[in-house]
Write an enzyme that holds these catalytic residues in place. Structure first.
Site, short mmCIF file in Angstrom:
data_model
loop_
_atom_site.label_atom_id
_atom_site.label_comp_id
_atom_site.label_asym_id
_atom_site.label_seq_id
_atom_site.Cartn_x
_atom_site.Cartn_y
_atom_site.Cartn_z
N LYS A 188 10.74 -4.20 4.46
CA LYS A 188 9.97 -5.40 4.82
C LYS A 188 10.90 -6.51 5.34
O LYS A 188 10.47 -7.33 6.16
CB LYS A 188 9.14 -5.87 3.62
CG LYS A 188 8.02 -4.89 3.22
CD LYS A 188 7.00 -4.69 4.34
CE LYS A 188 5.79 -3.88 3.88
NZ LYS A 188 4.79 -3.69 4.95
N TYR A 194 11.96 -0.40 -0.37
CA TYR A 194 10.72 -0.97 0.19
C TYR A 194 10.98 -2.40 0.67
O TYR A 194 10.60 -2.77 1.79
CB TYR A 194 9.62 -0.95 -0.87
CG TYR A 194 8.38 -1.72 -0.48
CD1 TYR A 194 7.51 -1.23 0.50
CD2 TYR A 194 8.07 -2.93 -1.09
CE1 TYR A 194 6.38 -1.94 0.86
CE2 TYR A 194 6.93 -3.64 -0.73
CZ TYR A 194 6.08 -3.14 0.24
OH TYR A 194 4.96 -3.85 0.61
N SER A 249 -7.98 2.78 6.40
CA SER A 249 -8.75 3.64 5.50
C SER A 249 -8.86 3.08 4.09
O SER A 249 -9.61 3.60 3.27
CB SER A 249 -8.13 5.04 5.45
OG SER A 249 -6.78 4.97 5.00
N1 NAP Z 1 -0.88 -4.01 -2.31
C1 NAP Z 1 0.13 -4.86 -2.44
O1 NAP Z 1 0.43 -5.35 -3.55
C2 NAP Z 1 0.89 -5.29 -1.20
C3 NAP Z 1 1.71 -6.42 -1.30
C4 NAP Z 1 2.41 -6.83 -0.18
C5 NAP Z 1 2.30 -6.14 1.01
N2 NAP Z 1 1.50 -5.03 1.08
C6 NAP Z 1 1.44 -4.33 2.38
O2 NAP Z 1 0.09 -4.24 2.81
C7 NAP Z 1 -0.06 -3.15 3.71
C8 NAP Z 1 -1.34 -2.40 3.38
O3 NAP Z 1 -1.21 -1.80 2.11
P1 NAP Z 1 -2.37 -1.81 1.01
O4 NAP Z 1 -1.92 -2.69 -0.09
O5 NAP Z 1 -3.70 -2.04 1.63
O6 NAP Z 1 -2.22 -0.31 0.47
P2 NAP Z 1 -3.12 1.01 0.61
O7 NAP Z 1 -4.49 0.73 0.10
O8 NAP Z 1 -2.32 2.09 -0.03
O9 NAP Z 1 -3.20 1.23 2.18
C9 NAP Z 1 -2.14 1.77 2.91
C10 NAP Z 1 -2.68 2.25 4.25
O10 NAP Z 1 -1.58 2.78 5.02
C11 NAP Z 1 -2.01 4.02 5.58
N3 NAP Z 1 -0.88 4.92 5.83
C12 NAP Z 1 0.13 5.24 4.98
N4 NAP Z 1 0.93 6.17 5.54
C13 NAP Z 1 0.43 6.41 6.79
C14 NAP Z 1 0.80 7.27 7.85
N5 NAP Z 1 1.85 8.11 7.76
N6 NAP Z 1 0.03 7.29 8.96
C15 NAP Z 1 -1.06 6.48 9.06
N7 NAP Z 1 -1.45 5.65 8.09
C16 NAP Z 1 -0.72 5.61 6.96
C17 NAP Z 1 -2.98 4.60 4.56
O11 NAP Z 1 -3.90 5.48 5.18
P3 NAP Z 1 -3.94 7.08 4.98
O12 NAP Z 1 -3.44 7.39 3.60
O13 NAP Z 1 -5.38 7.41 5.18
O14 NAP Z 1 -3.07 7.59 6.07
C18 NAP Z 1 -3.72 3.35 4.09
O15 NAP Z 1 -4.81 3.07 4.92
C19 NAP Z 1 1.24 -2.34 3.60
O16 NAP Z 1 2.06 -2.59 4.72
C20 NAP Z 1 1.89 -2.88 2.34
O17 NAP Z 1 3.29 -2.76 2.37
C21 NAP Z 1 0.79 -4.59 0.01
#
Ligand code: NAP
Length: 252
Positions: free
Chosen positions: A163, A159, A17
């Protein structure tokens, strides 16, 4: 980088999403994959589905709460009903909370564990059922640089620990699959700072979330989607274990 052998195959993307999941859906759609989009919020998934369908991608939306086991199982049932199961699983959904071990809340840690670790593992188990007998299948876990080192000074110890668990599961599963002589590939991608909705959720504050991206130019979600494409594009005998990528100016 060619994804031609994945054209017509089915990918399930959790957390589609927003952010990295959404960008990955666009990339895999361009490659001709069939896509199952999962997250809690149906509205952004529906709008992504409309965009992808208009571009010729066969897409289903599966509103899913990854904290609920029955919701995860229903998500896999929906993909099995549509296409007989998944060929590629992108385990991307995840979150962190801004806290310290001294002051964090049990309920927040439970949510982080349930989404980042438990749901990721249940999804792998269910995907392996679908992948049994397939000549070509792949699981990609979206991890973090925090899987390699707890980020110093960032109030992200728990967090980072979640990971670290993703890294352990990824590497342990690789060993299990090799022992079984399975053709299923398992890898992870470990990004540094990416500009997404992640930090608004981390701080529970939109403005603070935006401020996280003002210190230096962050990665864009499409940079991670391109790493997914690269991992998938390798020939069947090549297994990439991990791609660590950071913004140029991010020190650790
Ligand atoms: N952004 C960064 O700096 C960064 C860095 C390293 C790693 N990551 C990793 O990248 C991945 C994606 O994160 P992002 O950065 O794209 O953040 P984001 O834009 O906040 O996306 C997180 C996604 O996880 C979904 N989600 C959260 N809780 C959920 C639940 N209970 N059930 C189903 N879906 C759930 C959310 O969808 P809904 O809210 O619609 O449920 C959303 O689509 C994560 O694993 C994060 O740890 C991010």
């Amino acid at each position: 980088m060619s994804l031609s052998r994945w054209a017509g195959k089915a990918a399930l993307i959790t957390g589609a999403s927003s952010g990295i999941g959404l960008a990955t859906a666009r990339r895999l759609g361009q490659a001709g994959m069939k896509l199952a989009l999962a997250a809690r919020r149906a509205e952004p998934l529906d709008s992504l589905k409309n965009e992808l369908t208009a571009a010729g991608t066969e897409t289903i939306v599966v509103p899913t709460d990854l904290r609920r086991d029955e919701s995860i199982l229903a998500m896999f049932d929906a993909v099995r009903e549509a296409w007989g199961g998944v060929d590629v699983l992108i385990n991307n959904a995840g979150l962190g909370r801004n806290d310290t071990i001294a002051e964090g809340k049990t309920e927040d840690w439970r949510e982080v564990l349930e989404v980042n670790v438990l749901a990721l593992t249940v999804c792998i188990r269910e995907a392996l059922v679908d992948m049994a007998g397939k000549a070509d299948a792949q699981i990609i876990n979206i991890s973090s640089v925090a899987a390699h080192r707890i980020p110093p000074g960032r109030n992200a110890t728990f967090y980072g620990a979640s990971k670290h668990a993703v890294r352990g599961i990824t590497n342990g599963l690789r060993d299990e699959l090799v022992q079984q002589g399975s053709p299923v590939k398992i890898g992870m991608i470990s990004p540094g700072l990416v500009e997404t909705g992640f930090h608004a959720a981390f701080y529970r504050d939109e403005q603070k979330g935006q401020e996280a991206y003002t210190r230096f130019k962050a990665l864009e979600p499409v940079d991670i989607a391109d790493a997914v494409v690269y991992m998938l594009s390798t020939p069947p005998h090549v297994q990439i274990n991990d791609i660590i990528l950071r913004p140029l100016a991010q020190p650790h």
